[in-house]
Design an enzyme around this catalytic site. Structure first.
Site, PDB file in Angstrom:
ATOM      1  N   ASP A 416       9.752  27.792   3.796  1.00  0.00           N
ATOM      2  CA  ASP A 416       8.953  27.405   4.957  1.00  0.00           C
ATOM      3  C   ASP A 416       7.869  26.478   4.418  1.00  0.00           C
ATOM      4  O   ASP A 416       7.117  26.842   3.527  1.00  0.00           O
ATOM      5  CB  ASP A 416       8.328  28.663   5.593  1.00  0.00           C
ATOM      6  CG  ASP A 416       7.504  28.346   6.815  1.00  0.00           C
ATOM      7  OD1 ASP A 416       7.101  27.173   6.998  1.00  0.00           O
ATOM      8  OD2 ASP A 416       7.247  29.277   7.599  1.00  0.00           O
ATOM      9  N   ASP A 433       7.701  14.773   7.607  1.00  0.00           N
ATOM     10  CA  ASP A 433       8.367  14.329   8.831  1.00  0.00           C
ATOM     11  C   ASP A 433       8.465  15.564   9.719  1.00  0.00           C
ATOM     12  O   ASP A 433       9.448  16.297   9.703  1.00  0.00           O
ATOM     13  CB  ASP A 433       9.754  13.780   8.492  1.00  0.00           C
ATOM     14  CG  ASP A 433      10.495  13.285   9.733  1.00  0.00           C
ATOM     15  OD1 ASP A 433      11.709  13.061   9.644  1.00  0.00           O
ATOM     16  OD2 ASP A 433       9.853  13.119  10.773  1.00  0.00           O
ATOM     17  N   CYS A 490       9.073  11.965  15.321  1.00  0.00           N
ATOM     18  CA  CYS A 490       9.913  11.130  16.170  1.00  0.00           C
ATOM     19  C   CYS A 490       9.558  11.422  17.620  1.00  0.00           C
ATOM     20  O   CYS A 490      10.432  11.674  18.454  1.00  0.00           O
ATOM     21  CB  CYS A 490      11.382  11.389  15.912  1.00  0.00           C
ATOM     22  SG  CYS A 490      11.837  13.114  16.075  1.00  0.00           S
TER      23      CYS A 490
END
Lengths: 604, 180
Positions: A416, A433, A490
């Site tokens: 994690d 990201d 994104c």
């Protein structure tokens, strides 16, 4: 309440096609509708006046005609004497016609609602295939019409089918109206918002996309003109509500997401953005410079029949594939690891990170491994990359891609990402990201349109804030040429992008630096709705599918200028942070850290 | 993650020897640093020492891969070479087999190399020798074992197998999750 009505009385148009747009429901002759007695009395008075006027006009005309008729009959009498048969016939015919006329006139007189002057109108009205509304016709005749207060109540009872018919009727009325201004106003202005009944009806039926689209475009047109042609009777928010609902129906979004996008974009842009989400972005591939060169790869693929082009001038390794007879993900070159399928927007965070050969890089959310392998090729397989992902299944993809592309300097782990500085820290550069709501890649995954709501967004935002703190703590500010953290998502939502970056700026000793992606991309927001962010946020970059023809993306680059962690006023939480995540202070000094004179001055 | 034991190292080197012969030295003694082999979950990883030290920080359950996976040890302690090792075997290959463009796809689907698909073969290839298989454009496609020597290849029937398939690049798509 009373004030509201008064304003309406004063400023509503008194004549012309606008009024007629509000159709009354079909009159129920069996039951008398309870009417406001005052209004009724007024109307009655008006009617009586009108009748009188019409009667007068009739009399005048009738008298004129009689005078003419008399003259004619005198002539006829004269002619009869000379030419018996013909004259009689003519006279009879004429008399008959006169009689008919007089009969007609009498009939018409019996119906005091119509005058000769309005015979034209009468004929036109009769062409319209719908139930007559006598009261409406009444009112049309009146030159000075009182505003129809009843129409206010009945606004909500209209059906939309009639609005199209109204459009047809309106044009005819326009012709007849003397008011030139009214004629110039287009049909769109007479667009009427759907009533409550109508909305209920639409809910039960499957939506007719044509109607929805038409209505959408009309409302957008109105809203665009709103400041120029204010119609005080309708508030902007009513149109806005209808438009949002229609957009949701047409593009299949949920209300929450559409609301968010409505705030983000202007109307025209919103439309373009939503349209862009319906289509795929062009397929792009990234050359693996560890094994081949872009030119060589392009030649090989063209030899296989693939239609491609170099990807814009900001990338030296990208290629856009327009079409291909063979599956791009299964060519021999792909299997040999010469290229990787990767969206153009995913190039940007690695370009921003700018990894140098020999550095230690951490990629916290590496799956499926596109960015990791790009980092490796920029470092020319030197140094060390630590690629991590929490999802074990997706980690297989990272492993496969790393091996296929011939990357040998990577350690792939399954943690994690929030546990990071504890496992291993002191990286020169960190790439995060972050997992996000995916609102920038709706064209790839349309289920986002309906699934994401406020709780999802808040959850993502919270996770991203935790992750970015872990990322910053894993980075070593004192590394040579290093100390950079790149945060990217994104998504185009401010809660996941600027908000998280701003949070990091407050919580840690980092500052934003230019991403190195100047020349394309929209600058990040420094203010949005009620948020006010740090001014350096304009150094971050946003990408949109409808402007840049790439997936929606957000990139921010931080430079860490100190390894110590600022202590905020909420001392309880911060003390815990300080104990766990301080990388440079040795364990012994933990308790006395605040007395350590060598510690950097903490920002107050 | 642990270093290989002596017997394990022996088995590994024997296997490598089949494909690249005495060039194993070049794998270990490299000018750009010391490389070593490490075992993790029955899989052998070829990795530089500095990277290996970093990877030592991770716990057993959480480490997925490091460096390049060469292959895995089976239950019976035999070593099975995987396609992921191709990049390190291809430059040092002693015996090579080239496949015609038409049969490239067939090999990439996992079939053996037949005489009809054979383009070239290194001279003096003995039988049951580990070979690397290339396409006519010198791209390594995989590796296998020769079914017959070079001289026998010339004489045999068109549909006979020249090289047995061990591993090919198509596995990156077919068996992605079983690779490493």
């Amino acid at each position: 309440m009373g004030r509201h009505i008064k304003n309406q009385e004063d400023t509503r148009p008194k004549r012309g096609p606008g009024r007629k747009a509000r159709k009354q429901p079909d009159p129920d002759f069996n039951e008398a509708k309870p009417r406001n007695p005052r209004r009724v009395a007024k109307k009655q008075a008006k009617l009586n006046e009108m009748k009188k006027k019409q009667a007068e006009i009739k009399q005048r005309k009738a008298s004129k005609k009689q005078a003419e008729a008399k003259e004619e009959s005198e002539e006829e009498m004269e002619t009869v004497s000379f030419m018996e048969e013909e004259a009689v016939v003519e006279g009879e015919v004429e008399e008959q016609s006169e009689e008919e006329e007089s009969e007609e006139e009498e009939e018409v007189e019996k119906m005091p609602l119509f005058t000769d002057a309005n015979e034209e109108m009468e004929s036109k009205i009769s062409l319209i295939p719908r139930d007559s509304d006598d009261e409406d016709d009444d009112d049309f005749e009146l030159p000075d019409d009182e505003p129809e207060l009843d129409d206010d109540d009945e606004d909500d009872d209209e059906s939309e089918e009639d609005s199209d018919e109204d459009a047809g009727e309106k044009t005819m009325e326009d012709d007849d109206a003397d008011d030139d201004v009214q004629i110039n106003v287009s049909e769109v202005d007479h667009f009427v918002l759907p009533s409550g009944q109508e909305i209920e009806l639409e809910k039960t039926q499957p939506p007719s996309l044509d109607i929805v689209k038409e209505r959408m475009e009309k409302v957008m047109w109105i809203l665009a003109q709103f400041s120029r042609n204010p119609d005080p009777t309708k508030k902007r928010k009513e149109y806005k509500a209808v438009l949002k609902h229609d957009l949701c129906t047409y593009y299949s979004y949920n209300e929450f997401l559409m609301g968010e996008f409505y705030e983000l974009f202007k109307l025209e842009e919103l439309r373009q953005f939503l349209d862009a989400n319906e289509t795929q972005r062009p397929m792009t591939i990234r050359t693996n410079t560890l094994k081949t060169k872009r030119r060589q790869l392009a030649q090989n693929l063209i030899a296989r029949g693939v239609n491609l082009d170099p990807l814009e001038k900001w990338s030296k390794v990208g290629l856009v594939v327009y079409d291909s007879p063979v599956a791009i993900g299964a060519t021999t070159e792909y299997l040999a690891g010469h290229y990787m399928l990767q969206g153009a927007s995913s190039f940007t965070p690695v370009m921003a990170l700018a990894p140098q050969p020999g550095e230690r890089i951490l990629d916290m959310c590496a799956a499926p491994g596109g960015k990791t392998t790009y980092i490796a090729q920029l470092m020319k397989n030197t140094g060390m990359i630590f690629a991590n992902d929490v999802n074990k299944k997706r980690l297989d993809a990272v492993k496969a891609n790393v091996h296929r592309l011939g990357v040998s300097n990577t350690v792939i782990s399954n943690y994690d990402a929030r546990s990071f500085p504890a496992v291993i820290g002191n990286f020169s550069r960190v790439l995060l990201d972050a997992p996000c709501s995916g609102t920038g890649v709706i064209s790839k995954d349309p289920s986002v349109k309906m699934n994401k709501d406020e709780t999802d967004l808040n959850r993502c935002s919270h996770l991203q804030k935790e992750l970015i703190l872990a990322a910053i703590d894993s980075c070593d500010a004192k590394s040579k040429n290093g100390g950079y953290i790149v945060y990217c998502t994104c998504s185009i939502m401010v809660e996941e992008n600027e908000d998280v970056v701003d949070y990091a700026l407050k919580k840690r000793n980092v500052k934003l630096v230019p991403t190195g992606l100047e020349g394309f991309g929209v600058d990040g927001f420094t203010k949005y709705r009620h948020h006010r962010f740090h001014p350096s946020l304009k150094l971050t970059k946003r990408y949109y599918p409808h402007i840049h023809n790439m997936d929606g993306f957000y990139v921010a680059k931080f430079k860490k200028f100190s390894n110590t962690i600022p202590v905020s006023k909420n001392s309880k939480v911060e003390e815990a942070d300080v104990e766990e995540f301080t990388t440079t202070a040795p364990k012994k000094r933990r308790r006395c850290e605040h007395l350590d004179t060598n510690a950097q001055a903490l920002p107050t | 993650m642990r270093p290989l034991t002596q017997p394990e190292t022996k088995i590994l080197f024997e296997k490598l020897d089949k494909y690249i012969g005495e060039n194993i030295k070049k794998l270990i003694e490299r000018p750009d640093g010391t490389y070593c082999f490490r075992l993790h979950r029955e899989r052998v990883y070829y990795v530089a020492e500095e990277i290996m030290k970093c990877a030592a920080n991770t716990s057993h359950a959480n480490l997925a891969s490091l460096g390049v996976c060469f292959g895995k040890f089976t239950r019976n302690r035999k070593f099975m070479m995987k396609i992921t090792a191709l990049d390190y075997m291809a430059p040092y290959a002693k015996y090579k087999v080239w496949v015609k463009p038409g049969s490239e796809q067939s090999f990439l689907y996992g079939n053996h190399v037949l005489k009809s698909g054979l383009g070239r073969i290194t001279d003096g290839t003995p039988r049951n020798q580990g070979v690397i298989i290339y396409s006519m454009s010198d791209t390594p496609l995989g590796f296998g074992a020769s079914a017959m020597s070079t001289t026998d290849c010339r004489k045999c029937a068109p549909m006979s197998i020249i090289a047995f398939h061990h591993a090919d690049l198509g596995e990156y798509i077919r068996n992605e999750d079983l690779l490493t």
